[in-house]
Scaffold this active site. Sequence first.
Site, PDB file in Angstrom:
ATOM      1  N   ASP A  29      12.244  -2.166 -10.379  1.00  0.00           N
ATOM      2  CA  ASP A  29      13.012  -0.992  -9.963  1.00  0.00           C
ATOM      3  C   ASP A  29      12.686   0.198 -10.854  1.00  0.00           C
ATOM      4  O   ASP A  29      12.494   0.040 -12.064  1.00  0.00           O
ATOM      5  CB  ASP A  29      14.506  -1.323 -10.036  1.00  0.00           C
ATOM      6  CG  ASP A  29      15.362  -0.307  -9.310  1.00  0.00           C
ATOM      7  OD1 ASP A  29      14.835   0.445  -8.476  1.00  0.00           O
ATOM      8  OD2 ASP A  29      16.580  -0.268  -9.584  1.00  0.00           O
ATOM      9  N   ASN A  31      10.449   3.031  -9.786  1.00  0.00           N
ATOM     10  CA  ASN A  31       9.230   3.798  -9.508  1.00  0.00           C
ATOM     11  C   ASN A  31       9.546   5.244  -9.131  1.00  0.00           C
ATOM     12  O   ASN A  31       8.893   6.186  -9.600  1.00  0.00           O
ATOM     13  CB  ASN A  31       8.439   3.147  -8.372  1.00  0.00           C
ATOM     14  CG  ASN A  31       7.813   1.825  -8.763  1.00  0.00           C
ATOM     15  OD1 ASN A  31       7.767   1.475  -9.942  1.00  0.00           O
ATOM     16  ND2 ASN A  31       7.346   1.082  -7.789  1.00  0.00           N
ATOM     17  N   HIS A  46       4.812   4.590  -7.364  1.00  0.00           N
ATOM     18  CA  HIS A  46       4.408   3.281  -6.837  1.00  0.00           C
ATOM     19  C   HIS A  46       3.032   2.880  -7.387  1.00  0.00           C
ATOM     20  O   HIS A  46       2.790   1.707  -7.667  1.00  0.00           O
ATOM     21  CB  HIS A  46       4.380   3.320  -5.313  1.00  0.00           C
ATOM     22  CG  HIS A  46       5.740   3.498  -4.700  1.00  0.00           C
ATOM     23  ND1 HIS A  46       6.828   2.745  -5.076  1.00  0.00           N
ATOM     24  CD2 HIS A  46       6.192   4.345  -3.735  1.00  0.00           C
ATOM     25  CE1 HIS A  46       7.883   3.113  -4.380  1.00  0.00           C
ATOM     26  NE2 HIS A  46       7.528   4.081  -3.567  1.00  0.00           N
ATOM     27  N   TRP A  78      12.773  -0.821   4.693  1.00  0.00           N
ATOM     28  CA  TRP A  78      12.346  -0.138   5.921  1.00  0.00           C
ATOM     29  C   TRP A  78      13.173   1.118   6.161  1.00  0.00           C
ATOM     30  O   TRP A  78      12.782   1.975   6.970  1.00  0.00           O
ATOM     31  CB  TRP A  78      12.478  -1.076   7.125  1.00  0.00           C
ATOM     32  CG  TRP A  78      11.542  -2.242   7.077  1.00  0.00           C
ATOM     33  CD1 TRP A  78      11.864  -3.540   6.824  1.00  0.00           C
ATOM     34  CD2 TRP A  78      10.121  -2.230   7.277  1.00  0.00           C
ATOM     35  NE1 TRP A  78      10.740  -4.328   6.847  1.00  0.00           N
ATOM     36  CE2 TRP A  78       9.657  -3.564   7.132  1.00  0.00           C
ATOM     37  CE3 TRP A  78       9.201  -1.226   7.560  1.00  0.00           C
ATOM     38  CZ2 TRP A  78       8.316  -3.918   7.250  1.00  0.00           C
ATOM     39  CZ3 TRP A  78       7.858  -1.567   7.685  1.00  0.00           C
ATOM     40  CH2 TRP A  78       7.431  -2.893   7.533  1.00  0.00           C
ATOM     41  N   LEU A 140      -1.481 -19.852 -12.697  1.00  0.00           N
ATOM     42  CA  LEU A 140      -0.223 -19.152 -12.431  1.00  0.00           C
ATOM     43  C   LEU A 140      -0.079 -19.016 -10.927  1.00  0.00           C
ATOM     44  O   LEU A 140      -1.065 -18.765 -10.222  1.00  0.00           O
ATOM     45  CB  LEU A 140      -0.234 -17.759 -13.071  1.00  0.00           C
ATOM     46  CG  LEU A 140       0.938 -16.828 -12.702  1.00  0.00           C
ATOM     47  CD1 LEU A 140       2.216 -17.246 -13.426  1.00  0.00           C
ATOM     48  CD2 LEU A 140       0.609 -15.365 -13.012  1.00  0.00           C
TER      49      LEU A 140
END
Length: 249
Positions: A29, A31, A46, A78, A140
């Site tokens: 959280d 950006n 972003h 969205w 990973l």
Amino acid sequence: MNLTPSASSVVEGPSAPVTVPRHVAIIMDGNGRWAAKRSLPRVAGHRAGAEAVRRTMQAAVDNGVEVLTLYAFSSENWRRSEDEVSDLKGLMRFYLERELGTLQKEKVRLKLIGEPAAFGNELYDRLQKAVAETASNDRLTLVIALNYGSQAELAAAARALAQGARDGTVDPDTIDIGAIENLLHTRDLPPLDLLIRTSGEVRLSNFLLWQAAYAELHFVDTLWPDFDEAAFAAALAEFSRRQRRFGGR
């Protein structure tokens, strides 16, 4: 997946052993606020956030974390502007192509949870190709939550069990925690040990609600694009200091 304690690994540090969580999840959280502070468009935030993903993935590999789950695009995202959603999809394409080689080099397996098909055939096909090409990597597992919402995930599990009960293939009396877990997107992953949220917000935002039942929660003020290896190491150190009781004394 189950909610029983996972066998976190122990790494000997310079002063004291550090317990490394097997499964770490992050709500990435901040950006937009990072970009706004610099008078930049949101897409710049972003882009910077995508670089933080790269750093954090490498930090997870270097620290011996088995699974890193990232909340990349929620089912609620969205609601953002059409331009921002388009920019996010473009960034996904760009970084997917650029980072595929890194995933292979570092032996990182890519896994998707959520409903990524909603992004359209072209991007979805690229995502599926990357998943297939990295399927044998074992250092990973990088889980990307795309068009994911935990409430929808749980509702889908409930529908499946209800349908089974109606069809006679599921005995309602046998429905237990395991029956639900076996229908979740994370059913083949180890239990969630540590959930991190950046940017100073203190909520889960419909992310891994079931899976976080006994996870350790770690909230930091750092905006996601500024999250780095040191911040990840600090989160692991905080996890190592906590005593996990899982409902016990």
